[in-house]
Design a protein around this motif. Structure first.
Motif, PDB file in Angstrom:
ATOM      1  N   ARG A 124      19.447  66.319  27.089  1.00  0.00           N
ATOM      2  CA  ARG A 124      18.164  65.608  27.214  1.00  0.00           C
ATOM      3  C   ARG A 124      17.798  65.378  28.671  1.00  0.00           C
ATOM      4  O   ARG A 124      16.623  65.453  29.044  1.00  0.00           O
ATOM      5  N   SER A 125      18.781  65.115  29.512  1.00  0.00           N
ATOM      6  CA  SER A 125      18.528  64.783  30.912  1.00  0.00           C
ATOM      7  C   SER A 125      18.224  66.036  31.747  1.00  0.00           C
ATOM      8  O   SER A 125      18.997  66.998  31.711  1.00  0.00           O
ATOM      9  N   PRO A 126      17.129  66.035  32.512  1.00  0.00           N
ATOM     10  CA  PRO A 126      16.816  67.185  33.382  1.00  0.00           C
ATOM     11  C   PRO A 126      17.891  67.416  34.444  1.00  0.00           C
ATOM     12  O   PRO A 126      18.106  68.554  34.872  1.00  0.00           O
ATOM     13  N   LEU A 131      22.197  71.718  36.036  1.00  0.00           N
ATOM     14  CA  LEU A 131      23.552  72.181  36.327  1.00  0.00           C
ATOM     15  C   LEU A 131      23.907  73.450  35.562  1.00  0.00           C
ATOM     16  O   LEU A 131      24.855  74.159  35.924  1.00  0.00           O
ATOM     17  N   SER A 132      23.159  73.741  34.501  1.00  0.00           N
ATOM     18  CA  SER A 132      23.440  74.933  33.703  1.00  0.00           C
ATOM     19  C   SER A 132      22.712  76.140  34.287  1.00  0.00           C
ATOM     20  O   SER A 132      21.721  76.005  35.005  1.00  0.00           O
ATOM     21  N   GLY A 133      23.229  77.317  33.962  1.00  0.00           N
ATOM     22  CA  GLY A 133      22.570  78.555  34.361  1.00  0.00           C
ATOM     23  C   GLY A 133      22.709  78.918  35.822  1.00  0.00           C
ATOM     24  O   GLY A 133      22.023  79.835  36.292  1.00  0.00           O
ATOM     25  N   GLN A 134      23.576  78.238  36.570  1.00  0.00           N
ATOM     26  CA  GLN A 134      23.753  78.545  37.989  1.00  0.00           C
ATOM     27  C   GLN A 134      24.784  79.660  38.149  1.00  0.00           C
ATOM     28  O   GLN A 134      25.989  79.453  37.978  1.00  0.00           O
ATOM     29  N   ILE A 135      24.305  80.840  38.506  1.00  0.00           N
ATOM     30  CA  ILE A 135      25.174  82.010  38.582  1.00  0.00           C
ATOM     31  C   ILE A 135      26.195  81.880  39.702  1.00  0.00           C
ATOM     32  O   ILE A 135      27.378  82.200  39.527  1.00  0.00           O
ATOM     33  N   ASN A 136      25.761  81.403  40.864  1.00  0.00           N
ATOM     34  CA  ASN A 136      26.695  81.241  41.992  1.00  0.00           C
ATOM     35  C   ASN A 136      27.806  80.255  41.643  1.00  0.00           C
ATOM     36  O   ASN A 136      28.975  80.468  41.993  1.00  0.00           O
TER      37      ASN A 136
END
Length: 279
Positions: A124-126, A131-136
């Protein structure tokens, strides 16, 4: 007649582990390689390789290739076809038991990272969603956990040997520590963590669907309807996938954990040959 029957049962018990290791070992070796290669092909495609979640799963697939073709293969040859690779060659003995723990922990950790990434993406929290989807970050975490689990597992390469004619851990305190460490870290913790992540992810997806329903009713527009349909489909797929994952994780981890604890508790018990054969 009783002696013949008892002898027949004993022989069947003695033969059963070898047959199980041959048939189940070969089956898992073949299907495991096919499915893992399939995962590598899918996750390497253009539509998937730019996602953090699939980077974790792709790395896990490469790790499992080594698990199937070294750890499982040597076990099948040793305990199924009775080819004494581990008991005859000290280097193979040390490498195999080091790799069995290291690769297992690394693969589980990568799967947990992939699940955690999906969990954060549905939060729910932006702040958490960012924090998700960060490839590095995914590449950095893969490198860090690769080094950490190597350092954690390298003791096996030192304290396992064929000195007694069998590939076993150094007797005494270390053998007890190694069994309990594997029972807790490799056997008990993974199904608990997987269950918690599965429950949390399913709950987040359902909450996202509820927010989408409120948004549709509030805006009085059908533009969000495809997203709602997609989320419902995703929720159903996730529910089935994570349910199967949980059902697979429990029988895969827990019995081996119980066995390791039982071995430590009962190592000084007086046991008959028949009881040892059952074990």
């Amino acid at each position: 007649m009783n002696i013949t029957t008892e002898s027949s049962i004993s022989n069947a018990i003695l033969i059963a582990p070898y047959q199980l290791n041959i048939w189940l070992g070969c089956f898992i070796l073949i299907t495991g390689n096919i499915s893992t290669i399939g995962n590598i092909i899918v996750f390497s495609s253009r539509s998937f390789r730019n996602r953090a979640c699939t980077i974790y799963l792709l790395a896990e697939a490469f790790v499992l290739i080594f698990f199937f073709n070294f750890v499982l293969l040597t076990r099948t040859l040793q305990k199924g076809f009775q080819i004494p690779l581990l008991n005859r060659y000290d280097v193979i003995c040390r490498l195999r038991y080091f790799a069995s723990q290291y690769i297992n922990l690394l693969a589980i950790n990568l799967f947990i990272f992939a699940s955690l990434d999906r969990l954060l993406s549905t939060h729910r929290s932006p702040v958490y969603r960012q924090l998700s989807g960060q490839i590095n970050l995914a590449y950095k975490l893969i490198l860090v956990c690769t080094i950490i689990w190597f350092l954690v597992s390298c003791h096996r390469f030192i304290f396992y040997s064929t000195f007694t004619g069998q590939c076993i851990a150094q007797d005494g305190v270390y053998a007890i520590f190694d069994n309990y460490f594997e029972a807790i870290v490799s056997g008990l913790c993974p199904p608990i963590i997987i269950f918690i992540l599965a429950y949390s992810l399913m709950r987040n997806v359902r909450n996202t669907i509820q927010r989408q329903i409120v948004h549709v009713h509030t805006e009085h527009t059908s533009r969000s309807a495809p997203n709602l349909k997609f989320l419902r489909k995703t929720d159903k797929q996730l529910t089935h996938m994570l349910l199967w994952q949980t059902l697979v994780a429990i029988p895969a981890f827990v019995p081996y954990t119980i066995e390791l604890i039982y071995i430590n508790i009962s190592q000084y018990w007086s046991k008959s040959d028949q009881w040892l054969a059952w074990e």
